[in-house]
Design a protein around this motif. Structure first.
Motif, PDB file in Angstrom:
ATOM      1  N   GLY A   1       0.800  -1.227   0.000  1.00 52.45           N
ATOM      2  CA  GLY A   1       0.000   0.000   0.000  1.00 52.45           C
ATOM      3  C   GLY A   1       0.826   1.266   0.000  1.00 52.45           C
ATOM      4  O   GLY A   1       1.896   1.335   0.608  1.00 52.45           O
ATOM      5  N   LEU A   2       0.318   2.258  -0.694  1.00 48.91           N
ATOM      6  CA  LEU A   2       0.940   3.582  -0.693  1.00 48.91           C
ATOM      7  C   LEU A   2      -0.123   4.578  -0.253  1.00 48.91           C
ATOM      8  O   LEU A   2      -1.198   4.637  -0.846  1.00 48.91           O
ATOM      9  N   ALA A   3       0.173   5.328   0.798  1.00 46.37           N
ATOM     10  CA  ALA A   3      -0.781   6.337   1.276  1.00 46.37           C
ATOM     11  C   ALA A   3      -0.124   7.705   1.189  1.00 46.37           C
ATOM     12  O   ALA A   3       0.875   7.967   1.870  1.00 46.37           O
ATOM     13  N   TYR A   4      -0.678   8.552   0.341  1.00 46.86           N
ATOM     14  CA  TYR A   4      -0.103   9.878   0.140  1.00 46.86           C
ATOM     15  C   TYR A   4      -0.964  10.893   0.895  1.00 46.86           C
ATOM     16  O   TYR A   4      -2.174  10.987   0.677  1.00 46.86           O
ATOM     17  N   LYS A   5      -0.331  11.675   1.788  1.00 48.79           N
ATOM     18  CA  LYS A   5      -1.088  12.610   2.628  1.00 48.79           C
ATOM     19  C   LYS A   5      -1.541  13.800   1.811  1.00 48.79           C
ATOM     20  O   LYS A   5      -0.724  14.568   1.299  1.00 48.79           O
ATOM     21  N   LEU A   6      -2.848  13.934   1.690  1.00 43.94           N
ATOM     22  CA  LEU A   6      -3.402  15.081   0.984  1.00 43.94           C
ATOM     23  C   LEU A   6      -3.459  16.289   1.917  1.00 43.94           C
ATOM     24  O   LEU A   6      -3.121  17.397   1.544  1.00 43.94           O
ATOM     25  N   ARG A   7      -3.919  16.041   3.111  1.00 39.47           N
ATOM     26  CA  ARG A   7      -3.933  17.055   4.164  1.00 39.47           C
ATOM     27  C   ARG A   7      -3.932  16.306   5.490  1.00 39.47           C
ATOM     28  O   ARG A   7      -4.131  15.077   5.504  1.00 39.47           O
TER      29      ARG A   7
END
Lengths: 454, 173
Positions: free
Chosen positions: A406-412
């Motif tokens: 999994g890749l989780a990219y912080k949007l905010r």
């Protein structure tokens, strides 16, 4: 039936339908064996998915309790006012009391605020008074006298208060209490102003974080909710249980083709500070295939009339169209699973990378459509909701293995975009044991979704 | 009644037990060495019947379903070893041809007694093949033995039973 040997037949005739008298104690013993505990164990065994969900819910409850305990609730926080704040409060009380005793509404209106008083008591002339202040909170019913007694307020201020209170002879100090208490409560909202007056460089005891107290949203555990969906590539491994059915397996492979598949789910994750994660939730997946069965040739004969220029019929033309006839069915396989996954998260500034593995516990496996019958290779329905349909599939697919990256990219803060390539395999056949083939579904895809920190 | 049993209704369960216990005890007596063992088998089997009642799919005979559970329970009592360590010595014994009326005269209880005297492996195979009607392939699958083992056990069981019947006849004469 084996009816060949006379000895066999003789024994069967006499023994097959034989009934003997049953002792009465047997029923009591059966009831004793099937006690409440036994029945509970059997019920749990027969409702494993439900039991596992219950266990998971309990585990989450415990984890949440632990998490809550480590993250203090402000409303329940043991607030101990600092010495400075208590001192200011006492002075303010005295002045409010004075105004009340004198009946001077104007005086009450022009009373100095707690901020001003704080500046007053923080002056270099009063360090001794501050040091001697006890750190006990005032009770809501504190009277003027008590306030004066327990608070070694700066002498000048105390004397001034007493001098003003004395002329109202006949009024004992306790008589003031009903008036004083609410006024003191009214002063409390001014405390933020006190904090502001202290300035950013100085921390008051009220807002100081205790050494063992976790910061909000950054406890040992953090909870995340994932809303995910994925286009999938689904496969079915078909294997004959018996060599006699290998041709049948091939026929099924030839008549069934993939159309599309997808899965979606809601997942709750508990992630520890050390990066370990436990994830569970609910997942729905659907695989749609096309079943095509060649149903022979069809001949379409049309007779058209031939006319001359005047419109008179001069003959007929017979047109024969020969075509292939196919039965086409859309086969749908649906699954509802509960994932139980363990993962590890590598945290970056904006990007979290995780690896996850675990099992998918199938709660429901439903199918509808047609396939070739193993008996005569003609189309037969396997609709799970139709009791007359061919009973090829199990009602539950058992356990599936799942793995993902999994890749989780912080949007905010608190919200991330999730991309998770994954695969899922059911190692055991999803068909019933008396069906000719073993069928093992597997799928791969990329989950896309959002992750919200709770 | 079945629905009542699924709901754990005691009255329904007792009624079901009373209806089928006699027949099933007779089945147990054929597989067990003695009556006490048969009663234990019956208890275990009915516990399984009630525990798994929800799994009955209302397809086929309910009595057949119970009977299958009873037989499976009985088979679990005998390990594969029973079939490998069975006594030998009957291979060269000739098979006696007895006419059916001879068996009819013996009566059910006597025949049951004869079956009980068979060694475990012979008794189980004979019951499954001759009385229940399973094929050697099915018996092999159920017991985890070769089809040929089942066949040879059956032949030996028949010989032994015939010998016992002859002995009974001699005593009677």
């Amino acid at each position: 039936m084996n009816k060949h040997h006379p000895l066999d037949e003789a024994f069967r005739e006499q023994l097959q339908g034989l009934t003997v008298e049953t002792p009465t104690h047997l029923w009591a013993q059966i009831e004793q064996k099937r006690n409440r505990r036994h029945r509970l164990a059997v019920w749990l065994g027969q409702h494993k998915p439900l039991a596992l969900v219950g266990v998971a819910a309990l585990a989450f409850g415990a984890a949440y309790g632990l998490w809550s305990a480590r993250n203090p609730d402000l409303s329940a926080f043991p607030i101990t006012p600092s010495a400075v704040v208590m001192h200011v409060e006492a002075i303010h009380d005295v002045k409010v009391a004075k105004a009340a005793v004198l009946g001077d509404e104007g005086a009450a209106a022009v009373l100095p605020s707690s901020t001003a008083l704080l500046a007053e008591v923080s002056a270099p002339s009063s360090p001794a008074a501050l040091q001697t202040l006890p750190a006990e909170p005032l009770s809501g019913q504190t009277t003027l006298e008590e306030a004066l007694l327990i608070m070694p307020v700066e002498k000048a201020v105390a004397d001034q208060a007493a001098a003003i209170a004395m002329p109202t002879a006949g009024h004992s100090a306790t008589e003031f209490s009903p008036t004083v208490a609410p006024q003191k409560e009214a002063a409390l909202p001014l405390l933020p102003a006190v904090y502001e007056a202290e300035g950013p460089g100085k921390k008051l005891g009220l807002f100081a974080i205790e050494p063992k107290c976790a910061e909000f949203g950054n406890g040992f555990w953090s909870f995340h909710l994932d809303l995910i969906a994925s286009p999938d590539l689904a496969f079915n491994e078909l294997q004959a249980r018996d060599a006699n059915y290998e041709d049948y397996a091939k026929s099924r492979q030839d008549t069934e083709s993939r159309l599309y598949a997808f899965s979606s789910g809601l997942r709750l994750s508990v992630v520890g500070d050390n990066g370990l994660a436990f994830r569970t939730g609910v997942n729905y997946s659907q695989v749609t295939e096309k079943f095509t069965y060649f149903n022979g040739f069809e001949e379409d004969i049309r007779i058209e009339t031939i006319r001359d220029n005047q419109g008179n019929i001069i003959g007929t033309d017979t047109i024969v169209v020969i075509g292939e006839r196919y039965k086409v069915t859309r086969n749908v396989y649906e699954m509802v699973d509960i994932p139980f996954l363990l993962g590890y998260e590598f945290r970056g500034q904006r990007l979290n990378v995780s690896v996850n593995a675990g099992v998918y516990l199938n709660l429901m496996f439903r199918q509808r459509g047609d396939f070739l019958s193993p008996q005569d290779l003609t189309p037969v329905s396997f609709d799970s909701s139709d009791p007359e349909a061919f009973p090829a599939f199990k009602r539950q697919a058992g356990l599936g293995y799942y793995g993902s990256f999994g890749l989780a990219y912080k949007l905010r803060p608190g919200l991330s975009l999730l991309v998770e390539p994954h695969f899922k395999i059911f190692p055991k056949s999803v068909t019933q044991e008396n069906y000719a083939l073993m069928q093992r579904p597997m799928s791969a895809g990329v989950f896309l979704g959002v992750r919200k920190q709770l | 009644m079945v629905q009542g049993c699924i709901r754990e209704d005691r009255a329904c369960q007792q009624e079901l037990f009373q209806r089928y216990a006699g027949k099933m005890l007779a089945v147990c007596l054929r597989y067990a060495r003695h009556r006490m063992e048969a009663e234990d088998l019956l208890q275990d089997a009915f516990v399984k019947v009630f525990d798994n009642m929800a799994r009955f799919e209302f397809k086929g005979s309910f009595e057949g379903w119970i009977r299958r559970i009873v037989i499976n329970t009985a088979l679990k009592n005998y390990s594969k070893k029973s079939f490998q360590q069975e006594q030998i010595g009957l291979d060269n014994q000739p098979e006696h041809a007895l006419s059916p009326p001879v068996y009819d005269n013996l009566g059910a209880e006597h025949l049951l007694n004869l079956v009980n005297q068979l060694p475990d492996g012979y008794r189980v195979v004979f019951n499954l093949y001759a009385v229940e009607g399973y094929s050697h392939k099915e018996i092999g699958d159920m017991l985890g033995v070769q089809e040929s083992t089942s066949r040879s056990q059956l032949v030996k069981a028949r010989k032994m039973l015939q010998a016992m019947v002859l002995e009974t006849q001699k005593v009677a004469i």
